[in-house]
Design a protein around this motif. Structure first.
Motif, short mmCIF file in Angstrom:
data_model
loop_
_atom_site.label_atom_id
_atom_site.label_comp_id
_atom_site.label_asym_id
_atom_site.label_seq_id
_atom_site.Cartn_x
_atom_site.Cartn_y
_atom_site.Cartn_z
N THR A 1 -10.73 -10.04 -18.33
CA THR A 1 -10.25 -10.65 -18.04
C THR A 1 -8.33 -10.16 -17.89
O THR A 1 -7.90 -9.38 -19.27
N THR A 2 -7.66 -9.87 -16.86
CA THR A 2 -5.85 -9.25 -17.43
C THR A 2 -5.60 -10.37 -16.20
O THR A 2 -5.36 -10.73 -15.81
N ILE A 3 -4.47 -10.21 -17.40
CA ILE A 3 -2.77 -10.44 -16.58
C ILE A 3 -2.23 -9.39 -17.14
O ILE A 3 -1.87 -8.76 -17.20
N TYR A 4 -1.41 -9.43 -15.12
CA TYR A 4 -0.82 -8.69 -15.05
C TYR A 4 0.12 -9.36 -14.90
O TYR A 4 1.24 -10.10 -13.77
N VAL A 5 2.20 -8.13 -15.32
CA VAL A 5 3.45 -8.85 -14.66
C VAL A 5 3.68 -7.62 -13.85
O VAL A 5 3.97 -7.35 -13.90
N THR A 6 4.31 -8.33 -13.03
CA THR A 6 4.84 -7.51 -12.21
C THR A 6 6.30 -8.54 -11.12
O THR A 6 6.11 -10.00 -10.76
N HIS A 7 7.25 -7.29 -10.51
CA HIS A 7 8.11 -8.44 -9.51
C HIS A 7 8.15 -7.43 -7.96
O HIS A 7 8.61 -7.86 -7.37
N ASP A 8 7.08 -6.81 -8.29
CA ASP A 8 6.52 -6.12 -7.21
C ASP A 8 5.52 -6.35 -6.60
O ASP A 8 4.50 -6.87 -6.67
N GLN A 9 6.03 -7.21 -5.40
CA GLN A 9 4.88 -8.27 -4.28
C GLN A 9 3.58 -6.93 -3.73
O GLN A 9 2.26 -7.25 -4.00
N ILE A 10 3.72 -5.84 -3.28
CA ILE A 10 3.13 -5.18 -2.84
C ILE A 10 1.85 -4.65 -4.64
O ILE A 10 0.30 -4.69 -4.26
N GLU A 11 2.24 -3.94 -5.56
CA GLU A 11 2.21 -4.35 -6.39
C GLU A 11 0.31 -5.36 -6.73
O GLU A 11 -0.30 -5.43 -6.74
N ALA A 12 1.52 -6.77 -6.30
CA ALA A 12 0.52 -7.88 -6.41
C ALA A 12 -0.93 -8.34 -5.92
O ALA A 12 -1.86 -8.74 -5.94
N MET A 13 -0.03 -7.99 -4.44
CA MET A 13 -1.47 -8.31 -3.27
C MET A 13 -2.51 -7.76 -3.37
O MET A 13 -3.40 -7.50 -3.23
N THR A 14 -2.17 -5.73 -4.21
CA THR A 14 -3.15 -4.81 -4.05
C THR A 14 -4.38 -4.83 -5.03
O THR A 14 -4.78 -4.33 -4.84
N LEU A 15 -3.15 -5.46 -6.53
CA LEU A 15 -4.41 -6.26 -7.05
C LEU A 15 -5.48 -7.24 -7.87
O LEU A 15 -6.19 -7.03 -8.31
N ALA A 16 -4.41 -8.17 -7.12
CA ALA A 16 -5.02 -9.69 -7.50
C ALA A 16 -5.84 -10.07 -7.40
O ALA A 16 -6.25 -10.13 -6.10
N ASP A 17 -6.44 -10.72 -8.00
CA ASP A 17 -7.47 -11.32 -7.62
C ASP A 17 -7.05 -12.88 -7.03
O ASP A 17 -6.97 -13.41 -5.84
N ARG A 18 -6.05 -13.20 -7.74
CA ARG A 18 -4.95 -14.12 -7.38
C ARG A 18 -3.34 -14.49 -8.18
O ARG A 18 -3.33 -13.44 -9.22
N VAL A 19 -2.47 -14.96 -7.08
CA VAL A 19 -1.41 -14.56 -8.08
C VAL A 19 -0.54 -15.72 -8.06
O VAL A 19 -1.12 -16.52 -7.94
N VAL A 20 -0.13 -15.52 -9.75
CA VAL A 20 0.90 -17.23 -9.66
C VAL A 20 2.20 -16.49 -9.07
O VAL A 20 2.50 -15.87 -10.17
N VAL A 21 2.79 -16.89 -7.72
CA VAL A 21 3.84 -16.90 -8.09
C VAL A 21 4.92 -17.52 -9.07
O VAL A 21 5.29 -19.01 -8.71
N MET A 22 5.79 -17.32 -9.71
CA MET A 22 7.54 -17.58 -10.30
C MET A 22 8.64 -17.35 -9.91
O MET A 22 8.69 -17.48 -9.44
#
Ligand SMILES: Nc1ncnc2c1ncn2[C@@H]1O[C@H](COP(=O)(O)OP(=O)(O)OP(=O)(O)O)[C@@H](O)[C@H]1O
Ligand SMILES: [Mg+2]
Lengths: 294, 352, 342
Positions: free
Chosen positions: B186-207
């Motif tokens: 299980t991985t939690i990954y923090v980023t402010h780069d949306q491309i990273e978020a889109m390519t890596l995530a199963d699910r994204v939490v937008v804050m």
């Protein structure tokens, strides 16, 4: 070449500035060189009533001892007057004070650097006020209780007192050194499985050496140079070098015995010479570390 | 391996609120990305999970343990820091070995585990070096290696790629994705780069501002943003948002008029559509505005128009050219439009 | 960091400071409110072969007993503070009501031990600090413009006066300015006055001590200012050059403003250090003409026969008060910063 023409200083200015520096160097260094030289003469030469040049030519020294230099002062101080014992006490006091100060100071400084709560500021302010207290005022608070408890005069007493007096400074200095080490380091260690203390011991301290060494140097200097505490809290047997030198002044009446004091003074200065020689960089960085933060 | 639950977690410093009412359930083996602008509380959330920051209120569960009061070392997590947090006085080998050493893994297993981790992150040739003698990408891999050398319940990664150059970022991103796929942690990954978020995530939490804006898969977030913040944050360029009024299914504002929208709303409203959903064609039902600027991107041309008082972007074929100031007409399919409440910015239902 | 961890880490250090700094300060306050027991005197009749004589003697045993019962001595309230050896309120009001002008007031006040020490301490502190900083700054400027390879040795020698044990440093200078020392005898030659002695008059003694102070304090300012000069933004300096600023104007408008924060720091540290001036007075045996607050305390404690704990304590409390007044600007600033943040 461009550069040098642009930066060239007017001749007058650079001459004045060089002369000024030479003058300052003489003022700073000559007293030491002169005293070292004089410590190998006899009193009639170094404290000559007739002519100060005798200290250079050493006529009386040749007259009295047969050679231009004599180790009589050193022999008298170190052996006759037991200066070796004072030197040994100084070693014990300075080494213990430095070591204990650093242990307490690193622990406390680390806590102050890593906690963002309000009371850290209060502790730092209090430490600043304590740092400003003349040591002798504190000493007058120790005397009676120490007599009562019968601990007056012993080396450990003076050591603990010097450690405490040195704490405010050590805390400030180490605190600012710890602030310059990224928090990520101890945090990753804690995630990797360390307790706070293990992270401090195994990860932070190994990268803190420069700060620890610098603070250690200044703790050493404080203990080494102290007169107020050691003069008032140590008995005759446990005297360290500085109060011992002061006691030479009071008791030395016999001819030539003032040279014992001169020899002792030179002996006490030699370690400091070495210190500056080997640790010049750390001393300079330590002096400025406080300035940049404060 | 475990699922993670955060129940109404809050973090306050005095009156400052860092994270507000964070409620989230992360499934086992999931790759979850926390995405949001700088200062929105992503790191704080992650640090609370790691135990580096206390929770002001709420509960954090790792598997079946409530970990609020546990020390970081007892939570069984691994973390990769933005600045890597490598131990500068240790070699790469010792850095990777550190977590198993302090956790008292039997000595004879150390070498094997370190070598396995080093192989995974491709560092076998650098084991004897100190971190100062490595490049940014190599340091990054040491941090990863240190995280995977044991099998933690959770991987936490706080902007691990932000110090790398653009090219390296792409390749390391793929490595991380592949690594997680193989390890199934299980991985939690923090980023402010949306491309990273889109390519890596199963699910994204937008804050934003310490609050969750939307929790969904990358596609869902792109296609159906939950509010104007998400709509304006995701996508490059972000969704065009136009303030105007809607009356019986017709949206209108300066230079724009769109018919055929859901008719249950009326009054002030915000309309959103993506640059690529607009078509350049002569229709009644759309935007008619002078060109404000043109950007040639190579694979397409971007037209900027002033509509409803806002600058909006329209994607046009790459051979499209227009003078600044010349009039263009643009058609938008109403089914590609998103409606948001003008006040709260929340998405409005679009059933007709 | 949790409260618990924080206090676990800082506890040893805090304990040391509380036991050996905070408590002693409390202890001197209490002590200063007490005075030593007077000796118990008894009259005894001493009969010898030549008849009897009445004689007053100290009853050692009774004195001892009293001492043991109340080691602090008798309670005396603020009496010690106002006596002749401290604030000397009576004497001061008498001097002010009965004097022959300002000079006379000054002279008479100077005869009171506390005011004698206070005047020297303050003069020393407020002359040595600026002079030392000015000298240090000049050295820093001069060193900054010499070739690189000379800097190391010059810094080495410049550090010596600061690093040397204060008592030792003052002794070294004392021996040189002595009438039999190299500087002292050359001054005699120079002024053609075989009786010239720097220790003879109060003025010369003060000057000597202040020269020593500047000598030993300048290196600290030098090092800090020198480090500060290395960080002067060269862009600003160069644009000042392009704007046509002269060398002096560049120092005045670029370098000095850059060093102001450092100067504040140096001034603070030096004020604290100079205020406790003490060793040079011992080293120069200057007590006849110049004493300081610290020296007064030392002298009270050193008494061979009876140590004047209460007197020392009262002077200590007054000194601590002086330190706090001296630090006030800094404390107020810290307090304001703190409130602004909160
Ligand atoms: N110790 C603290 N005291 C007060 N406020 C804090 C503290 N730490 C963080 N904050 C505030 O909490 C908010 C969230 O911070 P956080 O570090 O979680 O942001 P982030 O989303 O990780 O941003 P970035 O992308 O820049 O890393 C910020 O506004 C920050 O100013
Ligand atoms: Mg962050």
């Amino acid at each position: 070449m461009e550069q040098t023409t642009v930066n060239r200083r007017p001749l007058l200015l650079s001459t004045t500035s060089s002369l000024f520096l030479v003058l300052w160097l003489i003022v700073a260094a000559f007293p030491f060189l002169w005293t070292v030289w004089g410590s190998f003469k006899v009193e009639a030469d170094f404290f000559s009533r007739e002519n100060w040049q005798l200290a250079i030519t050493g006529l009386n020294t040749i007259g009295q001892t047969g050679s231009a230099f004599t180790g009589d002062g050193y022999q008298g101080a170190w052996i006759e007057r037991d200066f070796w014992k004072a030197a040994w006490n100084t070693v014990i006091v300075t080494v213990s004070v430095t070591a204990i100060s650093l242990v307490l100071g690193t622990l406390g400084g680390y806590a102050l650097a890593r906690s963002a709560r309000r009371y850290t500021l209060w502790i730092l302010i209090t430490a600043l006020v304590f740092r400003a207290m003349p040591h002798i005022t504190l000493v007058s608070g120790y005397m009676l209780p120490f007599f009562e408890w019968n601990v007056w005069g012993a080396l450990p007493t003076a050591i603990i007192v010097l450690v405490a007096i040195n704490q405010p400074f050590a805390l400030w200095m180490l605190h600012s050194f710890f602030l310059s080490i990224p928090k990520d380091l101890d945090e990753s260690a804690m995630v990797d499985g360390c307790t706070r203390f293990q992270a401090f011991r195994q990860v932070v301290i190994p990268v803190m050496w420069p700060g620890v060494i610098t603070t250690g140097l200044f703790s050493f200097l404080l203990a080494y140079n102290d007169f107020a505490v050691t003069a008032m809290l140590l008995n005759q047997d446990n005297q360290t070098m500085v109060p011992k030198i002061a006691s030479f002044l009071g008791t030395v009446q016999t001819e030539g015995a003032v040279m014992y004091a001169v020899a002792a003074v030179v002996s006490a200065t030699v370690p400091l010479f070495m210190l500056v020689m080997f640790f010049q960089r750390q001393i300079v960085s330590g002096l400025t570390a406080g300035a940049v933060k404060g | 391996m475990a699922e993670i639950r955060l129940n109404n977690v809050c973090k306050r410093w005095g009156k400052v609120s860092g994270v507000d009412n964070f409620d989230l359930h992360i499934k086992d083996e999931e790759f979850l990305v926390l995405l949001g602008p700088s200062g929105c509380g992503k790191s704080t959330t992650m640090r609370m999970i790691a135990g580096l920051e206390d929770v002001s209120s709420g509960e954090i569960w790792l598997g079946d343990r409530m970990v609020n009061k546990l020390e970081p070392k007892d939570r069984d997590v691994s973390m990769v820091f933005q600045s890597y947090g490598l131990y500068p006085n240790m070699t790469v080998y010792e850095n990777i070995r550190f977590p198993i050493k302090v956790r008292k893994v039997p000595k004879e297993l150390h070498h094997e585990q370190v070598m396995k981790a080093a192989e995974m992150v491709d560092l076998v040739d650098f084991l004897h070096r100190k971190p100062a003698e490595l490049s940014g990408g190599q340091r990054q891999r040491v941090a990863l290696g240190r995280a995977i050398v044991r099998k933690p319940t959770v991987f936490l990664m706080d902007e691990p790629l932000s110090n790398l150059d653009a090219k390296l970022r792409v390749s390391t991103r793929a490595e991380i994705k592949n690594l997680q796929f193989r390890l199934k942690t299980t991985t939690i990954y923090v980023t402010h780069d949306q491309i990273e978020a889109m390519t890596l995530a199963d699910r994204v939490v937008v804050m934003n501002l310490g609050r969750i804006q939307q929790i969904a898969t990358p596609t869902e977030i792109y296609d159906n943003p939950a509010n104007t913040f998400v709509a304006g944050f995701i996508g490059n360029p972000a969704m065009n948002l136009i303030k105007g009024t809607i009356e019986s299914g017709v949206f209108s504002a300066e230079n724009i008029r769109i018919e055929g929208l859901p008719s249950q709303h009326s009054g002030p409203i915000t309309l959103g559509f993506r640059a690529e959903d607009a078509e350049l064609k002569e229709v009644q039902n759309a935007i008619n505005a002078p060109v404000y600027a043109m950007e040639l991107l190579g694979d397409s041309s971007m037209i900027a128009l002033m509509v409803g008082g806002e600058l909006i972007n329209i994607k046009a074929p790459k051979d499209f050219r227009a003078e600044i100031g010349s009039q263009v007409s643009i058609g938008i399919n109403p089914s590609h439009c998103h409606l948001f409440d003008a006040e709260s910015g929340d998405r409005l239902s679009q059933d007709i | 960091m949790t409260h618990k961890t924080f206090f676990a880490f800082i506890f040893p250090s805090l304990l040391a400071m509380i036991l050996f700094i905070a408590l002693p300060i409390g202890s001197i306050v209490v002590q200063s409110l007490h005075v030593e027991h007077p000796r118990v005197l008894v009259e005894v009749e001493n009969c010898g072969p030549f008849g009897c004589e009445r004689e007053t003697r100290v009853d050692t045993a009774a004195t001892q007993a009293l001492q043991e019962a109340q080691p602090m001595g008798q309670f005396n309230g603020l009496g010690t503070y106002f006596d002749r050896r401290h604030l000397a309120t009576e004497e001061v009001s008498r001097i002010f009501s009965d004097n022959e002008g300002v000079a006379d007031i000054a002279r008479q006040m100077y005869n009171l031990p506390f005011y004698k020490a206070l005047s020297f301490t303050l003069v020393y502190t407020f002359i040595v600090t600026p002079l030392g900083m000015a000298l240090g700054f000049s050295i820093a400027l001069a060193v900054n413009s010499i070739p690189r390879f000379l800097k190391g040795p010059i810094i080495f020698f410049s550090l010596l006066p600061m690093i040397v044990t204060p008592l030792v440093g003052s002794l070294i200078l004392f021996w040189m300015i002595n009438t039999q020392g190299v500087i002292g005898s050359n001054l005699q030659l120079l002024f053609d006055d075989p009786d010239l002695s720097l220790r003879a008059s109060p003025l010369l003694t003060w000057v000597t001590l202040i020269v020593y102070g500047v000598w030993s304090m300048a290196p600290f300012s030098f090092v800090v200012f020198y480090a500060g000069l290395q960080t002067v933004p060269s862009d600003t300096l160069e644009s000042a050059k392009i704007d046509g600023a002269s060398r002096w104007e560049r120092i005045r408008y670029v370098v000095i403003p850059h060093l102001i924060p450092l100067a504040t720091f140096v001034a603070l540290v030096q004020l604290m250090d100079n205020f406790r001036v003490f060793e040079p007075i011992v080293g120069f045996s200057a007590e006849a003409n110049a004493t300081s607050l610290s020296w007064n305390i030392f002298n009270d404690l050193r008494g061979q026969v009876d140590q004047q704990y209460s007197s020392a304590a009262a002077t200590s409390v007054l000194t601590v008060f002086g330190v706090v007044v001296l630090l006030m600007p800094v404390l107020v600033r810290l307090w304001r910063d703190f409130n602004r943040k909160a």
